[in-house]
Design a protein around this motif. Structure first.
Motif, mmCIF file in Angstrom:
data_model
loop_
_atom_site.group_PDB
_atom_site.id
_atom_site.type_symbol
_atom_site.label_atom_id
_atom_site.label_comp_id
_atom_site.label_asym_id
_atom_site.label_seq_id
_atom_site.Cartn_x
_atom_site.Cartn_y
_atom_site.Cartn_z
ATOM 1 N N THR A 1 -26.166 -16.339 35.712
ATOM 2 C CA THR A 1 -24.832 -16.290 35.109
ATOM 3 C C THR A 1 -24.691 -17.322 34.002
ATOM 4 O O THR A 1 -24.218 -17.011 32.907
ATOM 5 C CB THR A 1 -23.752 -16.515 36.179
ATOM 6 O OG1 THR A 1 -23.899 -15.529 37.198
ATOM 7 C CG2 THR A 1 -22.360 -16.442 35.590
ATOM 8 N N VAL A 2 -25.104 -18.541 34.268
ATOM 9 C CA VAL A 2 -24.990 -19.601 33.261
ATOM 10 C C VAL A 2 -25.874 -19.293 32.056
ATOM 11 O O VAL A 2 -25.451 -19.457 30.905
ATOM 12 C CB VAL A 2 -25.333 -20.974 33.887
ATOM 13 C CG1 VAL A 2 -25.476 -22.043 32.821
ATOM 14 C CG2 VAL A 2 -24.271 -21.366 34.903
ATOM 15 N N SER A 3 -27.092 -18.823 32.303
ATOM 16 C CA SER A 3 -27.998 -18.503 31.192
ATOM 17 C C SER A 3 -27.473 -17.345 30.349
ATOM 18 O O SER A 3 -27.541 -17.380 29.118
ATOM 19 C CB SER A 3 -29.388 -18.165 31.716
ATOM 20 O OG SER A 3 -29.956 -19.282 32.346
ATOM 21 N N LYS A 4 -26.950 -16.328 30.997
ATOM 22 C CA LYS A 4 -26.397 -15.181 30.260
ATOM 23 C C LYS A 4 -25.176 -15.600 29.444
ATOM 24 O O LYS A 4 -25.029 -15.206 28.285
ATOM 25 C CB LYS A 4 -26.037 -14.057 31.244
ATOM 26 C CG LYS A 4 -25.442 -12.838 30.602
ATOM 27 C CD LYS A 4 -26.434 -12.089 29.742
ATOM 28 C CE LYS A 4 -25.809 -10.804 29.228
ATOM 29 N NZ LYS A 4 -26.616 -10.136 28.254
ATOM 30 N N ALA B 1 -34.524 -15.236 28.151
ATOM 31 C CA ALA B 1 -35.546 -16.215 28.550
ATOM 32 C C ALA B 1 -35.394 -17.518 27.772
ATOM 33 O O ALA B 1 -35.534 -18.618 28.323
ATOM 34 C CB ALA B 1 -36.941 -15.635 28.359
ATOM 35 N N GLU B 2 -35.110 -17.404 26.479
ATOM 36 C CA GLU B 2 -34.886 -18.605 25.672
ATOM 37 C C GLU B 2 -33.613 -19.326 26.102
ATOM 38 O O GLU B 2 -33.563 -20.556 26.135
ATOM 39 C CB GLU B 2 -34.805 -18.234 24.193
ATOM 40 C CG GLU B 2 -36.117 -17.756 23.620
ATOM 41 C CD GLU B 2 -35.982 -17.145 22.244
ATOM 42 O OE1 GLU B 2 -36.906 -17.331 21.440
ATOM 43 O OE2 GLU B 2 -34.959 -16.483 21.976
ATOM 44 N N SER B 3 -32.605 -18.564 26.463
ATOM 45 C CA SER B 3 -31.362 -19.153 26.951
ATOM 46 C C SER B 3 -31.601 -19.915 28.248
ATOM 47 O O SER B 3 -31.108 -21.025 28.436
ATOM 48 C CB SER B 3 -30.322 -18.054 27.171
ATOM 49 O OG SER B 3 -29.184 -18.567 27.793
ATOM 50 N N TYR B 4 -32.375 -19.319 29.152
ATOM 51 C CA TYR B 4 -32.705 -19.987 30.411
ATOM 52 C C TYR B 4 -33.442 -21.294 30.138
ATOM 53 O O TYR B 4 -33.131 -22.333 30.722
ATOM 54 C CB TYR B 4 -33.557 -19.068 31.282
ATOM 55 C CG TYR B 4 -34.064 -19.742 32.529
ATOM 56 C CD1 TYR B 4 -33.256 -19.878 33.645
ATOM 57 C CD2 TYR B 4 -35.345 -20.263 32.579
ATOM 58 C CE1 TYR B 4 -33.717 -20.515 34.779
ATOM 59 C CE2 TYR B 4 -35.814 -20.891 33.708
ATOM 60 C CZ TYR B 4 -34.999 -21.019 34.808
ATOM 61 O OH TYR B 4 -35.463 -21.652 35.928
#
Length: 107
Positions: free
Chosen positions: A63-66, A88-91
Protein backbone atom coordinates in the motif's frame (compact mmCIF):
# COMPACT_ATOMS: atom_id res chain seq x y z
CA UNK A 1 -0.92 12.09 -17.32
CA UNK A 2 -3.25 11.57 -14.40
CA UNK A 3 -3.40 14.36 -11.86
CA UNK A 4 -3.97 14.34 -8.14
CA UNK A 5 -7.65 15.16 -7.83
CA UNK A 6 -10.45 14.67 -5.33
CA UNK A 7 -11.15 11.12 -6.50
CA UNK A 8 -7.49 10.18 -5.99
CA UNK A 9 -7.43 11.75 -2.52
CA UNK A 10 -10.66 10.10 -1.39
CA UNK A 11 -9.63 6.68 -2.73
CA UNK A 12 -6.21 6.67 -1.10
CA UNK A 13 -7.51 8.14 2.15
CA UNK A 14 -9.99 5.26 2.31
CA UNK A 15 -7.26 2.68 1.53
CA UNK A 16 -4.87 4.05 4.18
CA UNK A 17 -7.73 4.23 6.71
CA UNK A 18 -8.62 0.61 5.94
CA UNK A 19 -5.02 -0.56 6.38
CA UNK A 20 -4.64 1.26 9.70
CA UNK A 21 -8.00 -0.06 10.90
CA UNK A 22 -7.02 -3.64 10.09
CA UNK A 23 -3.69 -3.07 11.81
CA UNK A 24 -5.50 -1.78 14.91
CA UNK A 25 -7.85 -4.77 15.01
CA UNK A 26 -5.04 -7.30 14.61
CA UNK A 27 -2.26 -5.85 16.75
CA UNK A 28 -1.97 -3.82 19.95
CA UNK A 29 0.81 -1.28 20.38
CA UNK A 30 0.05 -0.20 23.95
CA UNK A 31 2.86 -0.66 26.44
CA UNK A 32 0.74 -1.00 29.55
CA UNK A 33 -1.74 -3.67 30.54
CA UNK A 34 -4.37 -4.32 27.91
CA UNK A 35 -8.04 -4.58 28.70
CA UNK A 36 -9.01 -6.54 25.58
CA UNK A 37 -7.28 -9.07 23.39
CA UNK A 38 -6.58 -8.41 19.76
CA UNK A 39 -6.98 -10.90 16.97
CA UNK A 40 -3.25 -11.57 17.06
CA UNK A 41 -3.41 -12.42 20.79
CA UNK A 42 -5.89 -15.22 20.10
CA UNK A 43 -3.59 -17.03 17.64
CA UNK A 44 -2.08 -20.06 19.34
CA UNK A 45 -0.01 -21.68 16.58
CA UNK A 46 3.28 -19.87 15.81
CA UNK A 47 3.18 -20.70 12.08
CA UNK A 48 -0.27 -19.13 11.81
CA UNK A 49 0.97 -16.06 13.68
CA UNK A 50 3.94 -15.83 11.31
CA UNK A 51 1.63 -16.05 8.30
CA UNK A 52 -0.58 -13.26 9.71
CA UNK A 53 2.49 -11.07 10.26
CA UNK A 54 3.72 -11.80 6.74
CA UNK A 55 0.37 -10.97 5.10
CA UNK A 56 -0.02 -7.78 7.14
CA UNK A 57 3.52 -6.72 6.27
CA UNK A 58 2.87 -7.32 2.58
CA UNK A 59 -0.34 -5.31 2.78
CA UNK A 60 1.31 -2.33 4.44
CA UNK A 61 4.43 -2.35 2.25
CA UNK A 62 2.42 -2.76 -0.94
CA UNK A 63 0.00 0.00 0.00
CA UNK A 64 2.72 2.47 0.94
CA UNK A 65 4.78 1.65 -2.16
CA UNK A 66 1.79 1.97 -4.49
CA UNK A 67 0.78 5.28 -2.91
CA UNK A 68 4.35 6.58 -3.20
CA UNK A 69 4.48 5.51 -6.85
CA UNK A 70 1.17 7.21 -7.63
CA UNK A 71 2.19 10.46 -5.92
CA UNK A 72 5.58 10.41 -7.65
CA UNK A 73 4.09 9.76 -11.08
CA UNK A 74 1.24 12.25 -10.68
CA UNK A 75 3.03 15.08 -8.85
CA UNK A 76 6.81 14.86 -8.54
CA UNK A 77 7.46 13.91 -12.17
CA UNK A 78 5.37 16.86 -13.38
CA UNK A 79 6.81 19.40 -10.95
CA UNK A 80 10.48 18.56 -11.40
CA UNK A 81 10.58 16.86 -14.81
CA UNK A 82 11.62 13.46 -13.43
CA UNK A 83 10.62 10.28 -15.21
CA UNK A 84 7.81 8.04 -13.99
CA UNK A 85 8.77 5.15 -11.73
CA UNK A 86 7.53 1.56 -11.53
CA UNK A 87 6.19 -0.27 -8.48
CA UNK A 88 9.54 -2.01 -7.92
CA UNK A 89 11.38 1.31 -8.02
CA UNK A 90 8.82 2.79 -5.65
CA UNK A 91 9.35 -0.10 -3.22
CA UNK A 92 13.11 0.36 -3.38
CA UNK A 93 12.85 4.13 -2.81
CA UNK A 94 10.52 3.62 0.16
CA UNK A 95 12.90 1.04 1.60
CA UNK A 96 15.88 3.37 1.17
CA UNK A 97 14.05 6.37 2.61
CA UNK A 98 12.93 4.44 5.67
CA UNK A 99 16.45 3.11 6.14
CA UNK A 100 18.12 6.49 5.74
CA UNK A 101 15.59 8.79 7.38
CA UNK A 102 14.17 6.27 9.85
CA UNK A 103 10.40 6.50 10.17
CA UNK A 104 9.07 5.58 13.59
CA UNK A 105 7.21 2.26 13.51
CA UNK A 106 8.90 0.97 10.33
CA UNK A 107 11.99 -0.56 11.95
Amino acid sequence: MKKIDTEFNVFWTFIIFLVYTLDYWIFSYSTGPRETETLFDTIEHPITALCVLFVCSLLVVSTVSKLFMEIWNRLISDLFGFRNISFAESYALCFLLVGIIGVSGFY
